[in-house]
Scaffold this motif. Structure first.
Motif: not given
Lengths: 323, 201
Positions: A68-69, A71, A76, B16, B24, B58, B62
């Motif tokens: 995650l970091a 991206r 992204i 998070y 997280l 992920v 996201e």
């Protein structure tokens, strides 16, 4: 077998049968020996299934946080576009034809294995003329066939593509992505108003996509490509150019190109020779070079040459199939 | 999955995003075992399963902004994970199958173990046999031999013990379809395992 019996057996096997249904099932089983055997087997089969648990690797959450970091740093997820929805059947047929041509073009020179200079993109005749740029492609490589690139697991690869012509690029990119989306989940993102894209997909899809994109845009004067593998870029990759080679290249570069060349070469080969700050910076600098490094996982020799005009570098790759 | 948990899940993501990495961790620890287990059974390779599990988290974290709350976070996460695994399986085509008919020592050992299990006349205490790696190995091979849609449903129902409602949500299938597909999947798996069953018993 009708739905009622099917449901009775299902619910009995997984223990959710209602009391009222048990008698009905018992009658059924008493009257059908084979069914009785089947159900008995299914019961024990389910018990076996329930025992099949696997331990999760300990570092999963840390790995997710790292991803995650990484991206987040490259935005992204800023804007995703789903190309799939916008294509009709005719477009699919056209794309298949186009990509068939592209693949033929790529495989052709690879199959010959000769070391002569090859103009890859010139051979993409299946593409509409409007999608081709004047080509000065110099993929000077001695490339044997790579029958199969080892699958070492699903990795995330990132390809940064910078362009001056968003409309054209997005159209061609869309075709490619859509085509590969038929086989895989490929995510494309771009920041609104920005001219660079990030492409994320599995290793195997990346390999195919990279081949196609490299052929399409090899040395097109308004597009540059960079590939990076987040999974390994922090490691030293001695399969790439040596530090000595890199120093020679940097020394020979024009002053204004030194940092860019070094950073790009370093990123490309995951060399530790450039400080991290430059390394990070280098990744975001659209250098005029492309590399098939992630594609060519088994490469033993690579080199970077400065072009005779001194304006940009091209990448020469020698590959040995390690399979 | 309780509604409290569901509420917590989204709250944890918000925390998070505000910089609380522990949030997280909590979220991942809550679901990682089940998700990893499902994906592993579907793609059969621990490395791939690890990557796909990470990717699922992920992707969900996201894209949570675009999640419209039509289903629970749990369902959303597992839907993403299952779809990633299905796509992966479809792409690779050549998942390392070990068929039951491969022969060789390993196959014979597995055969023997399952014979013990299935042949017992009395209702055995299955712990000894079932916990053996060989028995599980034969089951996995048989699972791998199944078509992906049948394998998926067996994994969700019989291995992960999810409810029909959850499976229906995750696979976006009607409840009736889930049930009929499950029955078909169980019978197909039975066919694969039948060679290890002594009919006389």
């Amino acid at each position: 077998m009708d739905d009622e019996i099917l449901e009775l057996i299902n619910s009995y096997v997984d223990g959710s049968i209602k009391n009222a249904d048990k008698l009905r099932l018992k009658e059924l089983l008493d009257s059908d020996e084979q069914l009785m055997r089947d159900v008995k087997f299914l019961l024990r089969q389910r018990k076996l299934c329930l025992k099949d648990k696997s331990a999760v690797p300990h570092d999963l959450s840390q790995a997710v946080i790292r991803k995650l970091a990484g991206r987040g740093r490259h935005n992204i997820h800023s804007h995703k576009f789903g190309v799939r929805k916008h294509f009709n059947v005719a477009a699919i047929v056209l794309m298949l034809l186009v990509l068939g041509g592209v693949l033929l073009v790529i495989v052709g020179p690879f199959a010959t294995g000769s070391g002569e200079m090859r103009n890859v993109a010139m051979r993409t005749k299946a593409l509409p003329e409007s999608d081709l740029h004047p080509i000065h492609a110099t993929l000077n490589a001695s490339i044997p066939i790579i029958e199969e690139i080892p699958q070492v697991g699903l990795c995330n690869y990132y390809l940064t593509l910078s362009t001056k012509d968003i409309a054209r690029t997005e159209r061609v990119l869309g075709q490619l992505i859509y085509e590969y989306n038929l086989l895989a989940g490929v995510n494309v993102s771009r920041q609104p108003g920005k001219t660079s894209y990030n492409i994320e997909c599995s290793k195997s899809d990346f390999e195919n996509l990279a081949r196609n994109m490299a052929a399409l845009w090899a040395n097109a004067d308004d597009v540059s490509l960079e590939f990076a593998d987040y999974a390994t870029r922090s490691k030293v990759n001695v399969a790439g150019i040596t530090q000595h080679q890199l120093e020679k290249i940097v020394t020979a570069s024009a002053t204004s190109d030194k940092i860019k060349t070094a950073a790009a070469a370093s990123v490309m080969n995951s060399l530790p020779s450039v400080p991290v700050t430059s390394f990070e910076k280098g990744y975001d600098v659209p250098a005029n070079l492309f590399t098939l490094r992630p594609v060519l996982a088994g490469a033993r020799n690579t080199g970077v040459n400065k072009n005779s005009d001194g304006n940009y570098v091209t990448v020469s790759i020698k590959i040995q199939n390690t399979n | 999955m309780s509604s409290q948990h569901q509420h917590d899940d989204f709250f944890l993501i918000k925390r998070y995003r505000n910089g609380d990495k522990n949030a997280l961790n909590t979220l991942i620890n809550r679901y990682q075992d089940r998700l990893y287990n499902i994906i592993l059974k579907m793609c059969s390779n621990p490395d791939d399963a690890m990557e796909l599990t990470q990717d699922s988290f992920v992707k969900v974290i996201e894209s949570v902004d675009s999640f419209e709350g039509k289903s629970s976070f749990y369902t959303y996460l597992f839907r993403v994970g299952v779809n990633l695994a299905i796509n992966f399986c479809n792409r690779r085509k050549k998942i390392r199958f070990t068929t039951l008919d491969d022969g060789g020592n390993e196959g014979e050992e597995g055969r023997s173990v399952l014979m013990d299990y299935f042949q017992s006349e009395s209702e055995p205490d299955p712990a000894d046999v079932l916990m053996s790696k060989e028995a599980i190995g034969v089951l996995r091979s048989a699972l791998n031999d199944l078509d992906e849609k049948y394998r998926t449903i067996i994994v969700l129902r019989d291995i992960e013990d999810m409810s029909y409602e959850q499976i229906s949500d995750i696979l976006e299938l009607e409840a009736g379809t889930v049930k009929s597909r499950l029955f078909r999947a169980r019978m197909l798996l039975k066919e694969k395992l039948t060679p290890f069953w002594n009919d006389e018993n």
